[in-house]
Design a protein around this motif. Structure first.
Motif, PDB file in Angstrom:
ATOM      1  N   THR A 286      18.435  44.901  44.598  1.00 31.89           N
ATOM      2  CA  THR A 286      19.142  46.099  44.307  1.00 31.89           C
ATOM      3  C   THR A 286      20.483  45.950  44.022  1.00 31.89           C
ATOM      4  N   VAL A 287      21.128  46.032  42.851  1.00 27.48           N
ATOM      5  CA  VAL A 287      22.570  46.029  42.668  1.00 27.48           C
ATOM      6  C   VAL A 287      23.260  47.546  42.346  1.00 27.48           C
ATOM      7  N   ARG A 288      24.033  47.988  43.372  1.00 22.45           N
ATOM      8  CA  ARG A 288      24.447  49.308  43.498  1.00 22.45           C
ATOM      9  C   ARG A 288      25.976  49.176  43.027  1.00 22.45           C
ATOM     10  N   GLY A 289      26.913  48.362  43.464  1.00 23.31           N
ATOM     11  CA  GLY A 289      28.093  48.230  43.367  1.00 23.31           C
ATOM     12  C   GLY A 289      28.673  47.785  41.954  1.00 23.31           C
ATOM     13  N   ALA A 290      29.917  47.906  41.677  1.00 22.36           N
ATOM     14  CA  ALA A 290      30.414  47.275  40.462  1.00 22.36           C
ATOM     15  C   ALA A 290      30.498  45.914  40.590  1.00 22.36           C
ATOM     16  N   PRO A 291      30.224  44.871  39.596  1.00 20.00           N
ATOM     17  CA  PRO A 291      30.318  43.425  39.815  1.00 20.00           C
ATOM     18  C   PRO A 291      32.003  43.060  39.672  1.00 20.00           C
ATOM     19  N   ALA A 292      32.299  41.925  39.796  1.00 22.73           N
ATOM     20  CA  ALA A 292      33.817  41.244  39.541  1.00 22.73           C
ATOM     21  C   ALA A 292      33.311  40.409  38.657  1.00 22.73           C
ATOM     22  N   LEU A 293      34.739  40.490  37.906  1.00 23.32           N
ATOM     23  CA  LEU A 293      34.842  39.399  36.734  1.00 23.32           C
ATOM     24  C   LEU A 293      35.839  38.376  36.977  1.00 23.32           C
ATOM     25  N   VAL A 294      35.647  37.332  37.444  1.00 23.40           N
ATOM     26  CA  VAL A 294      36.670  36.341  37.484  1.00 23.40           C
ATOM     27  C   VAL A 294      36.354  35.123  37.011  1.00 23.40           C
ATOM     28  N   ASP A 295      37.354  34.371  36.307  1.00 20.78           N
ATOM     29  CA  ASP A 295      37.329  32.983  35.770  1.00 20.78           C
ATOM     30  C   ASP A 295      36.190  32.910  35.180  1.00 20.78           C
ATOM     31  N   ASN A 296      35.644  33.811  33.969  1.00 21.10           N
ATOM     32  CA  ASN A 296      34.396  33.123  33.397  1.00 21.10           C
ATOM     33  C   ASN A 296      33.198  33.541  34.030  1.00 21.10           C
ATOM     34  N   PHE A 297      33.252  34.181  35.204  1.00 17.81           N
ATOM     35  CA  PHE A 297      31.930  34.537  35.967  1.00 17.81           C
ATOM     36  C   PHE A 297      31.917  35.836  36.291  1.00 17.81           C
ATOM     37  N   VAL A 298      30.744  36.411  36.342  1.00 22.08           N
ATOM     38  CA  VAL A 298      30.717  37.677  36.724  1.00 22.08           C
ATOM     39  C   VAL A 298      29.664  37.620  38.173  1.00 22.08           C
ATOM     40  N   ILE A 299      30.211  38.463  39.040  1.00 24.76           N
ATOM     41  CA  ILE A 299      29.563  38.001  40.549  1.00 24.76           C
ATOM     42  C   ILE A 299      29.185  39.590  41.122  1.00 24.76           C
ATOM     43  N   VAL A 300      27.864  39.591  41.435  1.00 25.74           N
ATOM     44  CA  VAL A 300      27.019  40.607  41.983  1.00 25.74           C
ATOM     45  C   VAL A 300      26.939  40.401  43.457  1.00 25.74           C
ATOM     46  N   GLY A 301      26.730  41.655  43.900  1.00 19.00           N
ATOM     47  CA  GLY A 301      26.176  41.647  45.506  1.00 19.00           C
ATOM     48  C   GLY A 301      24.924  42.504  45.384  1.00 19.00           C
ATOM     49  N   THR A 302      23.750  42.195  46.393  1.00 22.74           N
ATOM     50  CA  THR A 302      22.676  43.020  46.286  1.00 22.74           C
ATOM     51  C   THR A 302      22.367  43.415  47.544  1.00 22.74           C
ATOM     52  N   SER A 338      31.199  47.751  45.770  1.00 19.53           N
ATOM     53  CA  SER A 338      31.874  47.042  44.501  1.00 19.53           C
ATOM     54  C   SER A 338      32.430  45.781  45.208  1.00 19.53           C
ATOM     55  N   ILE A 339      32.351  44.688  44.254  1.00 13.06           N
ATOM     56  CA  ILE A 339      32.960  43.567  44.669  1.00 13.06           C
ATOM     57  C   ILE A 339      34.529  43.372  44.381  1.00 13.06           C
ATOM     58  N   GLY A 340      35.265  42.926  45.371  1.00 14.08           N
ATOM     59  CA  GLY A 340      36.827  42.969  45.074  1.00 14.08           C
ATOM     60  C   GLY A 340      37.241  41.635  44.413  1.00 14.08           C
ATOM     61  N   GLU A 341      38.108  41.564  43.685  1.00 10.92           N
ATOM     62  CA  GLU A 341      38.485  40.442  42.687  1.00 10.92           C
ATOM     63  C   GLU A 341      40.006  40.052  43.415  1.00 10.92           C
ATOM     64  N   GLY A 342      40.073  38.528  43.340  1.00 15.38           N
ATOM     65  CA  GLY A 342      41.270  37.969  43.588  1.00 15.38           C
ATOM     66  C   GLY A 342      41.303  36.784  42.599  1.00 15.38           C
ATOM     67  N   ASP A 343      42.541  36.071  43.117  1.00 18.28           N
ATOM     68  CA  ASP A 343      42.698  34.821  42.287  1.00 18.28           C
ATOM     69  C   ASP A 343      41.645  33.651  42.437  1.00 18.28           C
ATOM     70  N   GLY A 344      40.731  33.461  41.805  1.00 21.62           N
ATOM     71  CA  GLY A 344      39.774  32.336  42.043  1.00 21.62           C
ATOM     72  C   GLY A 344      38.733  32.821  43.110  1.00 21.62           C
ATOM     73  N   VAL A 345      38.918  34.223  43.702  1.00 22.41           N
ATOM     74  CA  VAL A 345      38.049  34.585  44.746  1.00 22.41           C
ATOM     75  C   VAL A 345      37.573  35.855  44.366  1.00 22.41           C
ATOM     76  N   VAL A 346      36.370  36.116  45.395  1.00 23.84           N
ATOM     77  CA  VAL A 346      36.112  37.512  45.394  1.00 23.84           C
ATOM     78  C   VAL A 346      36.094  37.827  47.104  1.00 23.84           C
ATOM     79  N   TYR A 347      36.090  39.383  46.995  1.00 23.03           N
ATOM     80  CA  TYR A 347      36.128  39.881  48.565  1.00 23.03           C
ATOM     81  C   TYR A 347      34.846  40.776  48.583  1.00 23.03           C
ATOM     82  N   VAL A 348      34.282  40.418  49.548  1.00 19.03           N
ATOM     83  CA  VAL A 348      32.799  41.165  49.878  1.00 19.03           C
ATOM     84  C   VAL A 348      32.763  41.945  51.055  1.00 19.03           C
ATOM     85  N   HIS A 349      32.525  43.058  50.751  1.00 18.00           N
ATOM     86  CA  HIS A 349      32.292  44.106  52.218  1.00 18.00           C
ATOM     87  C   HIS A 349      30.669  44.184  52.354  1.00 18.00           C
ATOM     88  N   ALA A 350      30.180  43.741  53.480  1.00 16.51           N
ATOM     89  CA  ALA A 350      28.952  43.566  53.382  1.00 16.51           C
ATOM     90  C   ALA A 350      28.605  44.785  54.751  1.00 16.51           C
TER      91      ALA A 350
END
Length: 376
Positions: A286-302, A338-350
């Motif tokens: 299940t994907v509930r939180g908003a994705p992150a968009l960083v450097d032409n990639f979309v990142i989701v948490g499940t 939701s996934i947090g965005e940074g410079d070339g990184v993402v921040y994930v609260h699990a």
């Protein structure tokens, strides 16, 4: 009418199960607040009911062992489901107890609170701040607008016929907000007057996305909509898109496509003009939180069940998987935020109360830190 009422009741009951009852007792409060990084400080609502900030957030080093500040120091304020909002040196965060806390962004002391003495209904979405006004929705069915200088109501709360868990979006003098009464509303930001409303077939918990004069959002009727942001009419040429489960998290825009996530575990890229499916990618849960968009990639948490989760990274142009973390049959703790965005990184609260900083190019953990006990 009976079918609609049954759907609303089903949605409310299911969502109440997600929020797990009352606050307090021996069980620590939980939440799904997403990390937000501003000026090298990371802010998040912890799962122990505090707002915390970490300093020295970077891809090439760990944050300090302990939070830069936390509010309150030891006790809890409430469940925190919304993301912090940082504006003009202050952090705004809504709580399930029915209050919005405004904290000093640098030092973490409380600047003010609304309401100061009483409570409104439970706050699940994030607040929004624009042009000196704080906007937030509540489970008491109201949208509030508070002057951040006088700390008084700008206009009488706007009442809908259902809970408001959506996060308000302010654009060109208009406030957009979804409600459990199935409607998306557009209000004049200065007066609170209704400009238009649009009815869907289900409750709206997602945050609207504004792109190129249109407003995009999903509903718990499993459909994804696009409207003209000024008139509220269905966007010309856009075919409403259907998924296999609820749309909950906010969509993101990428090169003329709208990328939306659903509780069906899929990531959909839709043409912003036509609504046609460009690609679909499948995550493992299940994907509930908003994705992150960083450097032409979309990142989701499940959330893959039994407190297990994963992070998936897809090419935003093609939908092909770049990596998953952990790989193979291994999992990490469930991810609801939701996934947090940074410079070339993402921040994930699990759900294990840790925040992970992950390199987007390779999917490696650069560091992790507990919201209560420091870095690792």
């Amino acid at each position: 009418m009976k079918l609609k009422s049954t759907l609303v009741i089903t949605v409310v009951l299911a969502c109440c199960l997600l929020l797990t009852g009352c606050f307090g007792g021996s069980v620590p409060p939980k939440g799904w607040s997403g990390p937000v990084v501003v000026d090298d400080l990371l802010y998040v609502g912890s799962m122990t009911g505090q707002v915390v900030a970490f300093d020295d957030i970077s891809a090439d080093g760990n944050p300090y062992d302990e939070p830069w500040w936390s509010y309150p120091d030891e006790t809890a304020i409430s469940y925190i489901y919304g993301d912090p909002v940082v504006d003009n040196g202050s952090v705004y965060i809504g709580c399930y107890s029915g209050k919005v806390y405004v904290l000093n962004a640098s030092r973490g002391y409380r600047e003010w609170i609304y309401p100061s003495e009483s409570y409104v209904g439970a706050i699940v979405g994030s607040p929004a701040v624009a042009e000196g006004t704080l906007y937030f929705g509540s489970s008491d069915k109201n949208l509030y607008a508070i002057n951040t200088s006088t700390r008084q109501l700008e206009w009488q709360p706007f009442e809908t016929d259902g809970k408001i868990w959506s996060t308000p979006v302010v654009y060109n003098g208009t406030v957009y907000i979804g409600s459990f009464d199935h409607n998306l509303y557009a209000l004049d930001a200065l007066s609170g007057d209704v400009l238009w409303q649009f009815e869907t077939g289900g409750a709206i918990a997602s945050t609207p996305l504004i792109y190129n004069g249109a407003i995009y959002f999903g509903s718990l009727d499993r459909k994804f909509y696009a409207l003209d942001a000024v008139t509220g009419e269905s966007k010309a040429g856009f075919a409403t898109f259907s998924a296999d489960d609820w749309f909950w998290g906010e969509a993101v825009e990428h090169n003329g496509s709208i990328i939306a996530v659903s509780l069906d575990g899929k990531v959909y890229a839709l043409d912003a003009d036509s609504g046609g499916e460009l690609w679909v990618a499948e995550a493992g849960g299940t994907v509930r939180g908003a994705p992150a968009l960083v450097d032409n990639f979309v990142i989701v948490g499940t959330d893959e069940g039994s407190d297990r989760g994963k992070l998936y990274c897809f090419n935003a142009d093609t939908g092909s998987m770049a990596w998953e973390h952990p790989s193979g049959d291994e999992t990490m703790s469930a991810i609801h935020a939701s996934i947090g965005e940074g410079d070339g990184v993402v921040y994930v609260h699990a759900a294990n109360q840790k925040i992970y900083c992950i390199d987007v190019e390779h999917g490696n953990i650069l560091w992790s830190i507990s919201t209560s006990s420091g870095s690792e």
